[in-house]
Design a protein around this motif. Structure first.
Motif, PDB file in Angstrom:
ATOM      1  N   LEU A 156     -42.482 -23.146  64.873  1.00 44.18           N
ATOM      2  CA  LEU A 156     -42.637 -21.689  64.859  1.00 44.18           C
ATOM      3  C   LEU A 156     -41.427 -20.990  65.470  1.00 44.18           C
ATOM      4  N   THR A 157     -40.806 -21.592  66.467  1.00 41.85           N
ATOM      5  CA  THR A 157     -39.588 -21.014  67.028  1.00 41.85           C
ATOM      6  C   THR A 157     -38.466 -21.027  65.996  1.00 41.85           C
ATOM      7  N   ILE A 158     -38.321 -22.130  65.287  1.00 44.08           N
ATOM      8  CA  ILE A 158     -37.295 -22.232  64.242  1.00 44.08           C
ATOM      9  C   ILE A 158     -37.574 -21.245  63.116  1.00 44.08           C
ATOM     10  N   VAL A 159     -38.834 -21.136  62.702  1.00 43.98           N
ATOM     11  CA  VAL A 159     -39.200 -20.189  61.641  1.00 43.98           C
ATOM     12  C   VAL A 159     -38.904 -18.760  62.086  1.00 43.98           C
ATOM     13  N   GLY A 160     -39.238 -18.437  63.322  1.00 39.02           N
ATOM     14  CA  GLY A 160     -38.963 -17.093  63.833  1.00 39.02           C
ATOM     15  C   GLY A 160     -37.476 -16.785  63.847  1.00 39.02           C
ATOM     16  N   MET A 161     -36.669 -17.731  64.321  1.00 46.12           N
ATOM     17  CA  MET A 161     -35.217 -17.526  64.358  1.00 46.12           C
ATOM     18  C   MET A 161     -34.638 -17.415  62.948  1.00 46.12           C
ATOM     19  N   GLY A 162     -35.071 -18.293  62.058  1.00 45.33           N
ATOM     20  CA  GLY A 162     -34.588 -18.233  60.678  1.00 45.33           C
ATOM     21  C   GLY A 162     -34.996 -16.960  59.977  1.00 45.33           C
ATOM     22  N   SER A 163     -36.229 -16.538  60.196  1.00 50.78           N
ATOM     23  CA  SER A 163     -36.709 -15.313  59.568  1.00 50.78           C
ATOM     24  C   SER A 163     -35.989 -14.095  60.113  1.00 50.78           C
ATOM     25  N   LEU A 164     -35.674 -14.113  61.384  1.00 51.02           N
ATOM     26  CA  LEU A 164     -34.918 -13.017  61.985  1.00 51.02           C
ATOM     27  C   LEU A 164     -33.527 -12.930  61.364  1.00 51.02           C
ATOM     28  N   ALA A 165     -32.908 -14.078  61.142  1.00 45.62           N
ATOM     29  CA  ALA A 165     -31.569 -14.099  60.546  1.00 45.62           C
ATOM     30  C   ALA A 165     -31.574 -13.669  59.084  1.00 45.62           C
ATOM     31  N   LEU A 166     -32.651 -13.960  58.359  1.00 43.62           N
ATOM     32  CA  LEU A 166     -32.700 -13.696  56.916  1.00 43.62           C
ATOM     33  C   LEU A 166     -33.500 -12.459  56.534  1.00 43.62           C
ATOM     34  N   MET A 167     -33.996 -11.720  57.511  1.00 45.12           N
ATOM     35  CA  MET A 167     -34.943 -10.638  57.237  1.00 45.12           C
ATOM     36  C   MET A 167     -34.411  -9.591  56.252  1.00 45.12           C
ATOM     37  N   GLN A 168     -33.190  -9.152  56.371  1.00 46.28           N
ATOM     38  CA  GLN A 168     -32.646  -8.085  55.518  1.00 46.28           C
ATOM     39  C   GLN A 168     -31.853  -8.621  54.329  1.00 46.28           C
ATOM     40  N   THR A 169     -32.162  -9.847  53.909  1.00 45.53           N
ATOM     41  CA  THR A 169     -31.437 -10.445  52.788  1.00 45.53           C
ATOM     42  C   THR A 169     -32.408 -10.810  51.667  1.00 45.53           C
ATOM     43  N   GLU A 170     -31.845 -11.243  50.561  1.00 44.90           N
ATOM     44  CA  GLU A 170     -32.653 -11.715  49.440  1.00 44.90           C
ATOM     45  C   GLU A 170     -33.299 -13.063  49.746  1.00 44.90           C
ATOM     46  N   ALA A 171     -32.825 -13.742  50.762  1.00 45.28           N
ATOM     47  CA  ALA A 171     -33.361 -15.046  51.146  1.00 45.28           C
ATOM     48  C   ALA A 171     -34.656 -14.926  51.956  1.00 45.28           C
TER      49      ALA A 171
END
Length: 165
Positions: A93-108
């Protein structure tokens, strides 16, 4: 130095209860989210729905449903299965949160995460991760050996530093 995980900690039932609540939230969110997004594309970002305060699409709802079943089931079963699943859930969940934060404003952003989703993901990671520090189970002799190791290591360090030449 070995990791220190207390065995049979007196607050273990409280931590398991918190993980049960976290798993139940993930499960209910997943079920309701999947029901509300079932007509949309699986990874849609523009037609994402708001469910229980979080933005979701069918893919994230299904992932939450599975995660909820795993966390809830492990904590209902208990024993050291809960310890290992909670530890894994905290890390994932920590990894998912960090990844989602990094990709939030992108098409990814395939799971249609918003900032609220990231915050809740970090809260769930904190609950499961901290619980994994205190929910290890063992026999009375295991607990005694762990306590001896913990206090014995501290005594050996303080004795070595107290004596001078």
């Amino acid at each position: 130095m070995a990791a220190h995980f207390p065995i049979n900690h007196h607050l273990r039932p409280l931590y398991r209860l918190l993980c049960v609540v976290a798993g139940l939230y993930m499960l209910v969110f997943g079920v309701v989210g999947f029901a509300q997004t079932s007509g949309n594309d699986f990874f849609t970002q523009d037609k994402a729905e708001w469910v229980l305060g979080l933005r979701t699409n069918a893919a994230f709802a299904l992932l939450s449903l599975v995660a909820g079943v795993v966390v809830l089931g492990a904590n209902l079963i208990g024993r050291n299965l809960a310890h290992y699943i909670n530890q894994l859930a905290g890390i994932v969940l920590t990894i998912v949160g960090m990844g989602s934060l990094a990709l939030m404003q992108t098409e990814a952003n395939i799971f249609a995460f918003s900032m609220v989703n990231v915050i809740v993901t970090f809260i769930l990671a904190g609950i499961t991760g901290v619980a994994s520090l205190y929910d290890r189970v063992g026999s009375a002799s295991d607990a005694e050996a762990e306590e001896h190791f913990r206090h014995g290591a501290r005594v050996a360090v303080s004795e070595g530093g107290a004596g001078g030449a």
